[in-house]
Write a protein that holds these residues in place. Structure first.
Motif, short mmCIF file in Angstrom:
data_model
loop_
_atom_site.label_atom_id
_atom_site.label_comp_id
_atom_site.label_asym_id
_atom_site.label_seq_id
_atom_site.Cartn_x
_atom_site.Cartn_y
_atom_site.Cartn_z
N UNK A 194 0.86 -1.18 0.00
CA UNK A 194 0.00 0.00 0.00
C UNK A 194 0.90 1.23 0.00
N UNK A 195 0.62 2.16 -0.91
CA UNK A 195 1.42 3.38 -1.02
C UNK A 195 0.52 4.58 -0.75
N UNK A 196 1.01 5.49 0.09
CA UNK A 196 0.18 6.64 0.43
C UNK A 196 1.02 7.87 0.75
N UNK A 197 0.38 9.02 0.63
CA UNK A 197 0.99 10.28 1.03
C UNK A 197 0.65 10.52 2.49
N UNK A 198 1.66 10.76 3.29
CA UNK A 198 1.46 11.07 4.71
C UNK A 198 2.00 12.47 4.98
N UNK A 199 1.18 13.30 5.59
CA UNK A 199 1.60 14.65 5.97
C UNK A 199 1.43 14.78 7.47
N UNK A 200 2.53 15.09 8.16
CA UNK A 200 2.50 15.21 9.61
C UNK A 200 2.69 16.68 9.99
#
Length: 202
Positions: A194-200
Motif C-alpha cells: 500500500x502506497x500513500x501520502x502522509x503529511x504530519x
C-alpha cells in the motif's frame, strides 16, 4: 605489496551501509542530547520506553523507527532530517524533489518512509511518500505514537489503520486525518503493498 580489497556481496554491502548509517545517527543523537542537556532518562520517558532500551539505541545496536526519530528530533528542537543526514536544511523559498527521489528515513521489512521536503528549513509540516509492505506480523500488536496530527491519502493498494482501539480500512482515493499521539500502525491488505501520502503537522 598491494593489499587485497575486501569485497562484499550485494546483500552484505546493503547491510554494512545500513549498520554504518545507524551508528552515525546514534552518535548524532548522543552528541546533540549532551549539548541540549537532556538526560537519557528524560529522553526515555518522552519515548515511553525504559532508560536501558533507550541507551541501546544510543549505542547504535538497535535500528530506529520513524516514531523514535520523530520524537527524539522534537525533544532536541531540531528537524528529523538533521538526524538522518547530519546537517540542517537551507532552502526557504521552495524545495523540489524529482519523482522517485527523497531521503529514506525508515526502511524496514514493512515500512519505507521517504521524505519529500528534506531540503526545506523550518518546516511546519513533514510530507512523506510511504510504502507499507504485506507482512505476517499483525500490525495492531506493534503500534507506535508520536506528537502532532497526521493526514494520509491512499495512492495505491489498500491498508488497515489501527489507532487506539479502532481499525479503519482504507483503499485507493480514501483519506484520513488523525491525532498521532494515539498509538497507531498500518497493515497492507490483500497481499500487496500500500502506497500513500502522509503529511504530519507539528
Amino acid at each position: 605489496m598491494r593489499r587485497k580489497q575486501k569485497t562484499y556481496q550485494k546483500g552484505e554491502t546493503v547491510m554494512k551501509k545500513q549498520e554504518e548509517n545507524i551508528a552515525a545517527i546514534a552518535e548524532r543523537i548522543r552528541g546533540l542530547r549532551d549539548i541540549v542537556g537532556i538526560s537519557a532518562a528524560e529522553m526515555a520517558k518522552a519515548l515511553d520506553i525504559s532508560e536501558q532500551e533507550y541507551l541501546e539505541y544510543e549505542k547504535g545496536q538497535t535500528d530506529f523507527s520513524f516514531s523514535f526519530l520523530y520524537t527524539v528530533a522534537n525533544e532536541l528542537g531540531i528537524n528529523i532530517t538533521d538526524l538522518i543526514i547530519g546537517e540542517s536544511a537551507k532552502l526557504d523559498i521552495y524545495s523540489y524533489v524529482p519523482a522517485g527521489e527523497g531521503i529514506v528515513l525508515e526502511r524496514k521489512q514493512e515500512y519505507e518512509y521517504r521524505h519529500l521536503a528534506y531540503l526545506f528549513k523550518d518546516k511546519k509540516i513533514e510530507p512523506f511518500y510511504v510504502t507499507v509492505e504485506p507482512s505476517d506480523i499483525y500490525a495492531a500488536t506493534n503500534k507506535k505514537t508520536h506528537a502532532g496530527h497526521e493526514f494520509n491519502y491512499i495512492l495505491e493498494g489498500c491498508m488497515t489503520l489501527f489507532i487506539g482501539e479502532e481499525s479503519i480500512y482504507l483503499s485507493e482515493g480514501d483519506a484520513i486525518y488523525f491525532n498521532s499521539i494515539y498509538p497507531h500502525a498500518m497493515q497492507a491488505e490483500n497481499g500487496k503493498p500500500c502506497k500513500f501520502l502522509a503529511v504530519i503537522a507539528k
